[in-house]
Scaffold this active site. Sequence first.
Site, PDB file in Angstrom:
ATOM      1  N   GLY A 148       0.825  -1.194   0.000  1.00 33.82           N
ATOM      2  CA  GLY A 148       0.000   0.000   0.000  1.00 33.82           C
ATOM      3  C   GLY A 148       0.861   1.246   0.000  1.00 33.82           C
ATOM      4  O   GLY A 148       2.016   1.210   0.412  1.00 33.82           O
ATOM      5  N   SER A 149       0.292   2.352  -0.473  1.00 38.03           N
ATOM      6  CA  SER A 149       1.006   3.626  -0.422  1.00 38.03           C
ATOM      7  C   SER A 149       0.925   4.207   0.986  1.00 38.03           C
ATOM      8  O   SER A 149       0.223   3.688   1.844  1.00 38.03           O
ATOM      9  CB  SER A 149       0.399   4.605  -1.426  1.00 38.03           C
ATOM     10  OG  SER A 149       0.656   4.172  -2.739  1.00 38.03           O
ATOM     11  N   HIS A 180       3.724   4.830   2.828  1.00 37.62           N
ATOM     12  CA  HIS A 180       4.925   4.453   3.587  1.00 37.62           C
ATOM     13  C   HIS A 180       6.192   5.037   2.981  1.00 37.62           C
ATOM     14  O   HIS A 180       7.296   4.599   3.308  1.00 37.62           O
ATOM     15  CB  HIS A 180       5.055   2.929   3.649  1.00 37.62           C
ATOM     16  CG  HIS A 180       3.843   2.235   4.159  1.00 37.62           C
ATOM     17  ND1 HIS A 180       3.318   2.505   5.407  1.00 37.62           N
ATOM     18  CD2 HIS A 180       3.028   1.304   3.596  1.00 37.62           C
ATOM     19  CE1 HIS A 180       2.240   1.756   5.589  1.00 37.62           C
ATOM     20  NE2 HIS A 180       2.041   1.027   4.503  1.00 37.62           N
ATOM     21  N   ASP A 233      -0.954  -8.053   0.994  1.00 39.70           N
ATOM     22  CA  ASP A 233       0.221  -8.045   0.118  1.00 39.70           C
ATOM     23  C   ASP A 233       0.608  -9.470  -0.282  1.00 39.70           C
ATOM     24  O   ASP A 233       0.943  -9.728  -1.439  1.00 39.70           O
ATOM     25  CB  ASP A 233       1.404  -7.365   0.823  1.00 39.70           C
ATOM     26  CG  ASP A 233       1.176  -5.870   1.034  1.00 39.70           C
ATOM     27  OD1 ASP A 233       0.485  -5.257   0.196  1.00 39.70           O
ATOM     28  OD2 ASP A 233       1.678  -5.319   2.024  1.00 39.70           O
ATOM     29  N   HIS A 283       0.128   0.775   9.727  1.00 43.46           N
ATOM     30  CA  HIS A 283      -1.209   1.171   9.268  1.00 43.46           C
ATOM     31  C   HIS A 283      -2.066   1.566  10.454  1.00 43.46           C
ATOM     32  O   HIS A 283      -3.286   1.519  10.401  1.00 43.46           O
ATOM     33  CB  HIS A 283      -1.890   0.029   8.515  1.00 43.46           C
ATOM     34  CG  HIS A 283      -1.003  -0.629   7.522  1.00 43.46           C
ATOM     35  ND1 HIS A 283      -0.282  -1.758   7.813  1.00 43.46           N
ATOM     36  CD2 HIS A 283      -0.690  -0.288   6.254  1.00 43.46           C
ATOM     37  CE1 HIS A 283       0.433  -2.094   6.750  1.00 43.46           C
ATOM     38  NE2 HIS A 283       0.204  -1.228   5.800  1.00 43.46           N
TER      39      HIS A 283
END
Lengths: 330, 330
Positions: free
Chosen positions: B53-54, B56, B109, B218
Amino acid sequence: MKKFVNDPENFVPDFMAGIAAANPDLLEAIPEHQLIKRRNVDASKVAIVQGSGSGHEPAHVMAVGPGMLTAACQGPVFAAPPVDACYETIKSVATDAGVLVLVNNYQGDRMAWDMATELAEAEGIKVKQFHINDDVAVQDSLYTVGRRGVAGNFFVMKACGAASENGASLDEVLAIAEKVNNNVRSMGVALTSCIPPAKGDPIFEIGDDEMEVGVGIHGEPGRERAKITSADEITKSLYEAVQTDLPFESGDRVALMINGLGGTPPAELYVIYNKAAQLAAETGLTVARNYVGEYCTSLEMAGASLTMLKLDDELEKLLAAPAETATRIF
Amino acid sequence: MKKFVNDPENFVPDFMAGIAAANPDLLEAIPEHQLIKRRNVDASKVAIVQGSGSGHEPAHVMAVGPGMLTAACQGPVFAAPPVDACYETIKSVATDAGVLVLVNNYQGDRMAWDMATELAEAEGIKVKQFHINDDVAVQDSLYTVGRRGVAGNFFVMKACGAASENGASLDEVLAIAEKVNNNVRSMGVALTSCIPPAKGDPIFEIGDDEMEVGVGIHGEPGRERAKITSADEITKSLYEAVQTDLPFESGDRVALMINGLGGTPPAELYVIYNKAAQLAAETGLTVARNYVGEYCTSLEMAGASLTMLKLDDELEKLLAAPAETATRIF
């Protein structure tokens, strides 16, 4: 207070100790004078020093190292360093080639460095001063007569540091500082305030849907308090203020910096860069070098600034020269 | 929402476009597959890819370049990339030497990369996968069976990237990934939540005087919700959790990383480093390499994590090897 702080009065010594501890081969800290200097000072080269209030890291103690500053001192958060720290900073790296003192244009910093420079001169140290004032937002400000010095300062440090490494004389390095300052312009915007640890409260109040356009790096008022708009619109207002001021014109080669003010994550800085690069292309500018990251912060303030520097072959080469400081990643 | 954002749905494409625009010689963006790859892929060397995911950043699209990742893709903020993006990422850099897929241990992921890896294998691409799980905070978590992968991921990317540049085979690079993962441990703490642009609200609630010890990247719950204490006490709790887990023992050489989660300024990270380095010395560890900055963020979350990696000569050399990515300063 949502911060990693021990005794708030020791915030500055604590983080300066951390910087020195993380760079034992490169840097030496002299805590009693609130200064950090290079371990190896070449007496044949011009020393470059700077110092201001803390809270703007990596400016200035994280910008000490080969190819950048020779030494730097810092005062409390957002307060000028004391005269004796400035004086000791000059003295600690005084070389036969001389010392260039870079000062961002704030009254407190200027007073401290003026007195320190006089003391050093009285001792026979060869020293000159240069004032940086790249912020186009306002003509005079809360702590300045004339324009403020902000992130454009990075380009002055970098170019002067590289010129010194190349063996330039004090007058030649001073001329580089003038050339950079004459060709660099910046403007910033804040989405939030920030909290100096020893104060414990925000330095200004701002509504949930507001931004301060043209903010200073100590939270000084800018051009206007406005409603937050889209990233592209905010970027456009920063870009136009900067571009029209010099002005930067079609055919110019530039360095373009998007500087984070501390609390804005990398992804948002690249959203801004994306639009700024488009606008530069529309103006007919060639972005020969770009910088996206944190160069001059205001603690954890959410916000960003846009800086452009008009390049020629000499400046481009100086910016591309190697440098090594506490600020490095990968 | 105090953010630089255009259409929140376009936040990820916008910042990925900015990263590519800022690095035209180094990187190529393929927006339809949400991926960024190196311009020059050496077919004789193992390709290293990652994607998650974006939110990070710099992980992972800002970690693409010689000596690091060969390519990376990103999904929406805090959501796994789609299978086809993962598949195209593998395919875009598939070399004769093979592809190593690094996956931080999250269910989303893993599912996406498992299917992408199968698709690639079916096409005859030589590909292996490795799961990173350095977070000692909790055994299972909101989005994981087993430990989470967090900032220790940087050391896996760096060591594998360097090994690949040295001409190591796919099995040899995989062995390096295993070695790093077996010897790296992390734990983080959050002082604030963060707001994904497309959500518009904080991902968790937290009181003005509270911190989440052992937080996930997250915002997943960690070990405990506690009252904020001093930087030294917080650092001690992170250090002890990490040190005792491997354990790191007197005589060990280590790399020590203080990673900012996005909204914490550089000075505070050095306050933490200062204490962590003292604690390491007290344990008898030698900090041979240190890293203080943003390596794996959670948007604008105020917080930090501590990572330690036990070094041997091989790993120390791989970490010291040159690399060039979008993440560079000075």
